[in-house]
Scaffold this motif. Structure first.
Motif, PDB file in Angstrom:
ATOM      1  N   ARG A  58       0.830  -1.214   0.000  1.00  0.00           N
ATOM      2  CA  ARG A  58       0.000   0.000   0.000  1.00  0.00           C
ATOM      3  C   ARG A  58       0.860   1.257   0.000  1.00  0.00           C
ATOM      4  N   ALA A  59       1.929   1.244   0.802  1.00  0.00           N
ATOM      5  CA  ALA A  59       2.760   2.431   0.955  1.00  0.00           C
ATOM      6  C   ALA A  59       3.538   2.767  -0.307  1.00  0.00           C
ATOM      7  N   THR A  60       3.871   1.760  -1.095  1.00  0.00           N
ATOM      8  CA  THR A  60       4.700   1.978  -2.285  1.00  0.00           C
ATOM      9  C   THR A  60       3.909   1.925  -3.580  1.00  0.00           C
ATOM     10  N   GLY A  61       2.617   1.596  -3.496  1.00  0.00           N
ATOM     11  CA  GLY A  61       1.816   1.485  -4.702  1.00  0.00           C
ATOM     12  C   GLY A  61       2.108   0.241  -5.513  1.00  0.00           C
ATOM     13  N   ALA A  62       2.769  -0.744  -4.908  1.00  0.00           N
ATOM     14  CA  ALA A  62       3.103  -1.990  -5.599  1.00  0.00           C
ATOM     15  C   ALA A  62       1.926  -2.956  -5.528  1.00  0.00           C
ATOM     16  N   ASP A  63       1.914  -3.903  -6.457  1.00  0.00           N
ATOM     17  CA  ASP A  63       0.915  -4.967  -6.417  1.00  0.00           C
ATOM     18  C   ASP A  63       1.390  -6.064  -5.476  1.00  0.00           C
ATOM     19  N   LEU A  64       0.456  -6.683  -4.781  1.00  0.00           N
ATOM     20  CA  LEU A  64       0.778  -7.760  -3.849  1.00  0.00           C
ATOM     21  C   LEU A  64       0.443  -9.099  -4.476  1.00  0.00           C
ATOM     22  N   LEU A 119       6.454 -17.640 -10.033  1.00  0.00           N
ATOM     23  CA  LEU A 119       6.831 -17.284 -11.397  1.00  0.00           C
ATOM     24  C   LEU A 119       6.200 -15.960 -11.809  1.00  0.00           C
ATOM     25  N   THR A 120       4.958 -15.733 -11.402  1.00  0.00           N
ATOM     26  CA  THR A 120       4.287 -14.482 -11.732  1.00  0.00           C
ATOM     27  C   THR A 120       5.057 -13.284 -11.187  1.00  0.00           C
ATOM     28  N   ALA A 121       5.504 -13.384  -9.934  1.00  0.00           N
ATOM     29  CA  ALA A 121       6.241 -12.281  -9.309  1.00  0.00           C
ATOM     30  C   ALA A 121       7.573 -12.037 -10.012  1.00  0.00           C
ATOM     31  N   ILE A 122       8.242 -13.106 -10.418  1.00  0.00           N
ATOM     32  CA  ILE A 122       9.543 -12.968 -11.074  1.00  0.00           C
ATOM     33  C   ILE A 122       9.409 -12.321 -12.449  1.00  0.00           C
ATOM     34  N   ARG A 123       8.336 -12.628 -13.151  1.00  0.00           N
ATOM     35  CA  ARG A 123       8.201 -12.157 -14.531  1.00  0.00           C
ATOM     36  C   ARG A 123       7.619 -10.752 -14.640  1.00  0.00           C
ATOM     37  N   ARG A 124       7.153 -10.195 -13.560  1.00  0.00           N
ATOM     38  CA  ARG A 124       6.503  -8.887 -13.642  1.00  0.00           C
ATOM     39  C   ARG A 124       7.520  -7.764 -13.790  1.00  0.00           C
ATOM     40  N   ASP A 125       7.184  -6.783 -14.620  1.00  0.00           N
ATOM     41  CA  ASP A 125       8.007  -5.593 -14.779  1.00  0.00           C
ATOM     42  C   ASP A 125       7.597  -4.495 -13.808  1.00  0.00           C
ATOM     43  N   GLU A 126       6.378  -4.586 -13.275  1.00  0.00           N
ATOM     44  CA  GLU A 126       5.865  -3.569 -12.368  1.00  0.00           C
ATOM     45  C   GLU A 126       6.346  -3.855 -10.939  1.00  0.00           C
ATOM     46  N   GLY A 144      13.775 -26.185  -1.148  1.00  0.00           N
ATOM     47  CA  GLY A 144      14.725 -26.248  -2.252  1.00  0.00           C
ATOM     48  C   GLY A 144      14.294 -25.356  -3.399  1.00  0.00           C
ATOM     49  N   LEU A 145      13.000 -25.345  -3.669  1.00  0.00           N
ATOM     50  CA  LEU A 145      12.450 -24.467  -4.703  1.00  0.00           C
ATOM     51  C   LEU A 145      12.626 -23.005  -4.309  1.00  0.00           C
ATOM     52  N   LEU A 146      12.354 -22.698  -3.052  1.00  0.00           N
ATOM     53  CA  LEU A 146      12.506 -21.324  -2.585  1.00  0.00           C
ATOM     54  C   LEU A 146      13.959 -20.866  -2.647  1.00  0.00           C
ATOM     55  N   LEU A 147      14.881 -21.793  -2.397  1.00  0.00           N
ATOM     56  CA  LEU A 147      16.295 -21.433  -2.445  1.00  0.00           C
ATOM     57  C   LEU A 147      16.693 -20.954  -3.833  1.00  0.00           C
ATOM     58  N   GLU A 148      16.214 -21.653  -4.868  1.00  0.00           N
ATOM     59  CA  GLU A 148      16.531 -21.245  -6.232  1.00  0.00           C
ATOM     60  C   GLU A 148      15.963 -19.862  -6.516  1.00  0.00           C
ATOM     61  N   VAL A 149      14.737 -19.636  -6.092  1.00  0.00           N
ATOM     62  CA  VAL A 149      14.089 -18.354  -6.356  1.00  0.00           C
ATOM     63  C   VAL A 149      14.756 -17.230  -5.574  1.00  0.00           C
ATOM     64  N   LEU A 150      15.036 -17.468  -4.292  1.00  0.00           N
ATOM     65  CA  LEU A 150      15.569 -16.413  -3.435  1.00  0.00           C
ATOM     66  C   LEU A 150      17.054 -16.156  -3.661  1.00  0.00           C
ATOM     67  N   SER A 151      17.760 -17.111  -4.234  1.00  0.00           N
ATOM     68  CA  SER A 151      19.192 -16.932  -4.471  1.00  0.00           C
ATOM     69  C   SER A 151      19.445 -15.976  -5.621  1.00  0.00           C
ATOM     70  N   ASP A 152      18.849 -16.260  -6.771  1.00  0.00           N
ATOM     71  CA  ASP A 152      19.141 -15.482  -7.984  1.00  0.00           C
ATOM     72  C   ASP A 152      17.906 -14.830  -8.593  1.00  0.00           C
ATOM     73  N   PHE A 153      16.772 -15.005  -7.961  1.00  0.00           N
ATOM     74  CA  PHE A 153      15.510 -14.506  -8.501  1.00  0.00           C
ATOM     75  C   PHE A 153      15.355 -14.931  -9.959  1.00  0.00           C
ATOM     76  N   GLN A 154      15.548 -16.227 -10.164  1.00  0.00           N
ATOM     77  CA  GLN A 154      15.334 -16.792 -11.477  1.00  0.00           C
ATOM     78  C   GLN A 154      14.831 -18.213 -11.335  1.00  0.00           C
ATOM     79  N   VAL A 155      14.159 -18.668 -12.374  1.00  0.00           N
ATOM     80  CA  VAL A 155      13.566 -20.003 -12.367  1.00  0.00           C
ATOM     81  C   VAL A 155      13.871 -20.665 -13.694  1.00  0.00           C
ATOM     82  N   THR A 166      13.491  -9.194 -14.153  1.00  0.00           N
ATOM     83  CA  THR A 166      13.987  -7.908 -14.650  1.00  0.00           C
ATOM     84  C   THR A 166      13.857  -6.845 -13.573  1.00  0.00           C
ATOM     85  N   ARG A 167      12.914  -7.032 -12.671  1.00  0.00           N
ATOM     86  CA  ARG A 167      12.740  -6.137 -11.518  1.00  0.00           C
ATOM     87  C   ARG A 167      12.484  -7.010 -10.297  1.00  0.00           C
TER      88      ARG A 167
END
Length: 288
Positions: A58-64, A119-126, A144-155, A166-167
């Motif tokens: 809410r404070a940053t105007g980002a989507d949750l 995957l939705t969060a990783i692919r969003r530009d907003e 293990g899945l979370l580790l891959e996502v949280l390490s490099d923010f890629q899948v 990208t963001r």
């Protein structure tokens, strides 16, 4: 994107979004955005862990985007899966002259991909806040899945290749500490422990959420809630339930939280019969 310019900015903007953050919470929230590191929040149920992620959005105007964790959660529900029915229809509709290699390439495209929260969060530009809620309820394998996502923010999707963010989203993981998370997950996160607030802060929270509440009644309410939390209950009252209780008193036009009023409205904050009975006994309320 700069999520917050300073801890003071985080505190001010979270306050504007309806979340009263103490100094440690504001500082850690600022650092999570500045360092682009996930924020792991632990603490008992009902202290505002999930609400903090919502307030950042809410404070940053980002989507949750929220991934609600539960026992049995798997990659298909957390990351992605293929739309098998649509793929089958495509295969059936393909001409006999079309080779399998062409059909295979055709059905493993974005058109047939069902994107789940990670995957939705990783692919969003907003700007995006990714809430991984109650991560301690998942199986260890999901970490293990979370580790891959949280390490490099890629899948990595075998049929499509690697999808990189990208963001980077603002990531919040919440845990009620029902089980110990792996050190590998903790190492990738900033850590914040939230507990029930002290009387002064909870009174400030309640009065900010329920502006019409009399100060004296707010003090009585916070005092009773603190006494209830000291009991061995199945479910101690959360901050949200304190706010609900305050709104209940307004609705019933109760201007004095005496024993009769507590007994009349106790069901707003206690949701188990055994907790209700213990409270009546320990608080020495008349049981009539």
């Amino acid at each position: 994107m700069t999520w917050f310019s300073s801890p003071d900015d985080a505190s001010s903007r979270l306050h504007g979004a309806g979340y009263l953050a103490d100094a440690a919470t504001a500082t850690t929230t600022f650092l999570a955005g500045a360092l682009e590191k996930p924020l792991l929040i632990e603490g008992p149920a009902g202290v505002g862990k999930t609400e903090l992620a919502k307030a950042v959005a809410r404070a940053t105007g980002a989507d949750l985007i929220r991934l609600q964790c539960y026992e049995g959660l798997d990659e298909a529900r957390a990351l992605y899966e293929w739309n098998y029915k649509k793929q089958l229809l495509r295969i059936q509709a393909s001409s006999g002259d079309e080779g399998w290699s062409e059909t295979h390439d055709d059905i493993f495209t974005d058109e047939f991909l069902l994107s789940r929260p990670l995957l939705t969060a990783i692919r969003r530009d907003e700007p995006t806040v990714l809430l991984i809620d109650e991560v301690d309820k998942t199986d260890v394998e999901v970490e293990g899945l979370l580790l891959e996502v949280l390490s490099d923010f890629q899948v990595t999707i075998p049929e499509l290749g690697t999808v990189a963010a990208t963001r980077r989203p603002f990531v919040v993981l919440t845990s009620n500490a029902t089980r110990e998370l792996s050190e590998a997950v903790k190492r990738r996160c900033l850590y914040l422990h939230l507990d029930y607030p002290d009387a002064a802060r909870e009174r400030e929270i309640v009065t900010s959420q329920v502006p019409g509440l009399d100060d004296a009644v707010a003090g009585q309410l916070v005092d009773v809630v603190a006494r209830l939390r000291e009991l061995e209950l199945k479910k101690a009252p959360s901050i949200a339930e304190s706010v609900d209780w305050a709104r209940t008193l307004i609705a019933l036009e109760i201007d004095d939280l005496d024993e009769a009023a507590v007994r009349q409205t106790l069901g707003v904050v206690l949701k188990h019969a055994s907790d209700h009975a213990r409270a009546v006994k320990e608080l020495r309320l008349a049981s009539r």
